[in-house]
Design a protein around this motif. Structure first.
Motif, PDB file in Angstrom:
ATOM      1  N   GLN A   1       0.833  -1.256   0.057  1.00  0.00           N
ATOM      2  CA  GLN A   1       0.406  -0.373  -0.233  1.00  0.00           C
ATOM      3  C   GLN A   1       1.001   1.393   0.204  1.00  0.00           C
ATOM      4  OE1 GLN A   1      -2.588  -0.861   3.568  1.00  0.00           O
ATOM      5  NE2 GLN A   1      -3.822  -1.566   2.189  1.00  0.00           N
ATOM      6  N   GLU A   2       1.676   1.190   0.869  1.00  0.00           N
ATOM      7  CA  GLU A   2       3.355   2.124   0.640  1.00  0.00           C
ATOM      8  C   GLU A   2       4.129   2.409  -0.402  1.00  0.00           C
ATOM      9  OE1 GLU A   2       2.538   4.442   2.923  1.00  0.00           O
ATOM     10  OE2 GLU A   2       1.580   3.425   4.508  1.00  0.00           O
ATOM     11  N   VAL A   3       3.845   1.799  -1.070  1.00  0.00           N
ATOM     12  CA  VAL A   3       4.139   1.738  -2.642  1.00  0.00           C
ATOM     13  C   VAL A   3       3.071   2.191  -3.977  1.00  0.00           C
ATOM     14  CG1 VAL A   3       5.597   0.095  -4.252  1.00  0.00           C
ATOM     15  CG2 VAL A   3       6.210   0.088  -2.593  1.00  0.00           C
ATOM     16  N   GLU A   4       2.221   1.735  -3.219  1.00  0.00           N
ATOM     17  CA  GLU A   4       0.989   2.520  -4.556  1.00  0.00           C
ATOM     18  C   GLU A   4       0.608   4.061  -4.251  1.00  0.00           C
ATOM     19  OE1 GLU A   4      -3.398   1.767  -6.356  1.00  0.00           O
ATOM     20  OE2 GLU A   4      -2.176   0.481  -5.023  1.00  0.00           O
ATOM     21  N   LYS A   5       0.719   4.313  -2.664  1.00  0.00           N
ATOM     22  CA  LYS A   5       1.004   5.603  -2.558  1.00  0.00           C
ATOM     23  C   LYS A   5       1.623   6.543  -2.977  1.00  0.00           C
ATOM     24  CE  LYS A   5      -1.495   4.343   1.605  1.00  0.00           C
ATOM     25  NZ  LYS A   5      -1.573   4.504   3.133  1.00  0.00           N
ATOM     26  N   ASP A   6       2.606   5.916  -2.970  1.00  0.00           N
ATOM     27  CA  ASP A   6       4.476   7.176  -3.279  1.00  0.00           C
ATOM     28  C   ASP A   6       4.555   7.534  -5.336  1.00  0.00           C
ATOM     29  OD1 ASP A   6       6.936   8.227  -3.098  1.00  0.00           O
ATOM     30  OD2 ASP A   6       7.774   6.317  -4.347  1.00  0.00           O
ATOM     31  N   VAL A   7       3.655   6.479  -5.538  1.00  0.00           N
ATOM     32  CA  VAL A   7       3.684   5.738  -7.416  1.00  0.00           C
ATOM     33  C   VAL A   7       2.445   6.959  -7.327  1.00  0.00           C
ATOM     34  CG1 VAL A   7       2.195   4.846  -9.509  1.00  0.00           C
ATOM     35  CG2 VAL A   7       4.622   4.083  -7.350  1.00  0.00           C
ATOM     36  N   ARG A   8       1.581   6.887  -6.724  1.00  0.00           N
ATOM     37  CA  ARG A   8       0.154   7.970  -7.119  1.00  0.00           C
ATOM     38  C   ARG A   8       0.715   8.681  -6.885  1.00  0.00           C
ATOM     39  NH1 ARG A   8      -5.638   6.622  -5.628  1.00  0.00           N
ATOM     40  NH2 ARG A   8      -6.158   4.487  -6.888  1.00  0.00           N
ATOM     41  N   ALA A   9       1.636  10.083  -5.817  1.00  0.00           N
ATOM     42  CA  ALA A   9       1.981  10.759  -5.250  1.00  0.00           C
ATOM     43  C   ALA A   9       2.507  10.943  -6.641  1.00  0.00           C
ATOM     44  CB  ALA A   9       2.422  10.674  -4.332  1.00  0.00           C
ATOM     45  N   GLY A  16      -5.084  12.109 -13.822  1.00  0.00           N
ATOM     46  CA  GLY A  16      -5.071  11.429 -12.844  1.00  0.00           C
ATOM     47  C   GLY A  16      -3.623  11.292 -12.440  1.00  0.00           C
ATOM     48  N   SER A  17      -3.521   9.703 -12.309  1.00  0.00           N
ATOM     49  CA  SER A  17      -2.134   9.182 -11.349  1.00  0.00           C
ATOM     50  C   SER A  17      -2.523   7.763 -12.237  1.00  0.00           C
ATOM     51  CB  SER A  17      -2.602   9.442  -9.640  1.00  0.00           C
ATOM     52  OG  SER A  17      -3.377   8.673  -9.240  1.00  0.00           O
ATOM     53  N   ALA A  18      -1.515   6.923 -11.950  1.00  0.00           N
ATOM     54  CA  ALA A  18      -0.951   5.266 -11.971  1.00  0.00           C
ATOM     55  C   ALA A  18      -1.371   5.001 -10.742  1.00  0.00           C
ATOM     56  CB  ALA A  18       0.438   5.125 -12.064  1.00  0.00           C
ATOM     57  N   LYS A  19      -2.116   3.826 -10.885  1.00  0.00           N
ATOM     58  CA  LYS A  19      -2.178   3.455  -9.793  1.00  0.00           C
ATOM     59  C   LYS A  19      -2.880   1.464 -10.061  1.00  0.00           C
ATOM     60  CE  LYS A  19      -7.543   2.938 -10.499  1.00  0.00           C
ATOM     61  NZ  LYS A  19      -8.411   3.159  -9.512  1.00  0.00           N
ATOM     62  N   THR A  20      -2.152   0.612  -9.277  1.00  0.00           N
ATOM     63  CA  THR A  20      -2.664  -0.928  -9.269  1.00  0.00           C
ATOM     64  C   THR A  20      -4.266  -0.900 -10.120  1.00  0.00           C
ATOM     65  OG1 THR A  20      -3.037  -1.767  -7.173  1.00  0.00           O
ATOM     66  CG2 THR A  20      -0.641  -1.967  -7.762  1.00  0.00           C
ATOM     67  N   LEU A  21      -3.641  -2.381 -11.283  1.00  0.00           N
ATOM     68  CA  LEU A  21      -5.152  -1.717 -11.359  1.00  0.00           C
ATOM     69  C   LEU A  21      -5.884  -3.827 -11.320  1.00  0.00           C
ATOM     70  CD1 LEU A  21      -5.128  -1.088 -15.128  1.00  0.00           C
ATOM     71  CD2 LEU A  21      -6.406  -0.319 -13.062  1.00  0.00           C
ATOM     72  N   SER A  47       1.905  -7.227 -11.553  1.00  0.00           N
ATOM     73  CA  SER A  47       0.833  -6.600 -10.711  1.00  0.00           C
ATOM     74  C   SER A  47       0.439  -5.437 -12.260  1.00  0.00           C
ATOM     75  CB  SER A  47       0.627  -6.082  -9.279  1.00  0.00           C
ATOM     76  OG  SER A  47       0.638  -6.380  -8.685  1.00  0.00           O
ATOM     77  N   PHE A  48      -0.920  -5.391 -12.069  1.00  0.00           N
ATOM     78  CA  PHE A  48      -0.891  -4.451 -13.864  1.00  0.00           C
ATOM     79  C   PHE A  48      -1.407  -3.405 -13.386  1.00  0.00           C
ATOM     80  CE2 PHE A  48      -2.217  -8.841 -15.599  1.00  0.00           C
ATOM     81  CZ  PHE A  48      -1.822  -8.658 -16.479  1.00  0.00           C
ATOM     82  N   TRP A  49      -0.517  -2.424 -13.737  1.00  0.00           N
ATOM     83  CA  TRP A  49      -0.702  -0.834 -13.195  1.00  0.00           C
ATOM     84  C   TRP A  49      -1.277   0.117 -14.719  1.00  0.00           C
ATOM     85  CZ3 TRP A  49       1.269   1.893  -8.875  1.00  0.00           C
ATOM     86  CH2 TRP A  49       1.685   0.775  -8.007  1.00  0.00           C
ATOM     87  N   GLY A  50      -1.987   0.954 -14.187  1.00  0.00           N
ATOM     88  CA  GLY A  50      -2.932   2.394 -15.305  1.00  0.00           C
ATOM     89  C   GLY A  50      -2.947   3.095 -14.920  1.00  0.00           C
ATOM     90  N   ARG A  51      -3.132   4.268 -16.011  1.00  0.00           N
ATOM     91  CA  ARG A  51      -3.698   5.441 -15.170  1.00  0.00           C
ATOM     92  C   ARG A  51      -5.198   5.604 -14.905  1.00  0.00           C
ATOM     93  NH1 ARG A  51      -1.169  10.566 -14.755  1.00  0.00           N
ATOM     94  NH2 ARG A  51       0.764   9.136 -16.334  1.00  0.00           N
ATOM     95  N   SER A  52      -5.188   6.207 -14.022  1.00  0.00           N
ATOM     96  CA  SER A  52      -6.885   6.385 -13.371  1.00  0.00           C
ATOM     97  C   SER A  52      -7.276   8.016 -13.313  1.00  0.00           C
ATOM     98  CB  SER A  52      -6.329   6.291 -11.688  1.00  0.00           C
ATOM     99  OG  SER A  52      -8.035   6.523 -11.056  1.00  0.00           O
TER     100      SER A  52
END
Length: 53
Positions: A1-9, A16-21, A47-52
């Motif tokens: 969860q911390e890595v996803e928060k960092d990537v989103r930021a 939008g921002s990137a997130k795990t799909l 994991s698949f990542w994409g832009r939200s």
């Protein structure tokens, strides 16, 4: 969860921002030494990542 928060930021912008799909149920084997693209720590799953939008 911390890595996803960092990537989103780090990717937040007007579009939008990137997130795990999703994480596929059928996980291909990880090659020994594979690391997370964002944290640099050893990878545990695919994991698949994409832009939200």
């Amino acid at each position: 969860q911390e890595v996803e928060k960092d990537v989103r930021a780090r990717t937040e912008g007007d579009l939008g921002s990137a997130k795990t799909l999703c994480a596929p149920f059928d996980q291909p084997d990880l090659v020994e030494g594979t690391v997370c693209f964002a944290s640099g720590k050893p990878a545990k799953t695919w994991s698949f990542w994409g832009r939200s939008y």
